[in-house]
Design a protein around this motif. Structure first.
Motif: not given
Length: 99
Positions: A46-49, A51-52, A75-79
């Motif tokens: 999930a982490y790699l997904f 990031v990519i 991921g949530l911060l990026a969203l």
């Protein structure tokens, strides 16, 4: 209505956070090996997904791509940054100044 972040990125970001919570809960309680062996790779994938997927988004600014590198909640911060950026762009196009 401002455009939303991609659905696959939202799902992967939540899976990343949930799998981290399960890993830490297992570590600090009973520490069952089957739980660790299942959720560890799930969290890593999930982490790699996240990031990519964030690096492949054409509308993602550099800040979103760097936030996606933070393990666990990246991921949530990026969203959040991506959605706020879309909202700010939509408001600027309408001539509304955000407060």
């Amino acid at each position: 209505m401002p455009p939303r972040s991609p659905r696959h990125l939202r799902i992967a970001a939540r899976a990343e956070l949930i799998s981290l919570i399960v890993l830490l809960a297992n570590l600090f309680t009973v520490h069952l090996k089957p739980v660790s062996s299942l959720t560890g790779p799930t969290h890593g994938c999930a982490y790699l997904f996240v990031v990519i997927a964030s690096w492949r988004l054409p509308q993602a600014p550099t800040a979103v791509k760097i936030l996606a590198l933070v393990p666990g909640a990246g991921g949530l911060l990026a969203l959040r940054k991506l959605d706020r950026g879309d909202a700010a762009t939509a408001q600027a196009a309408e001539g509304v100044v955000p407060s």
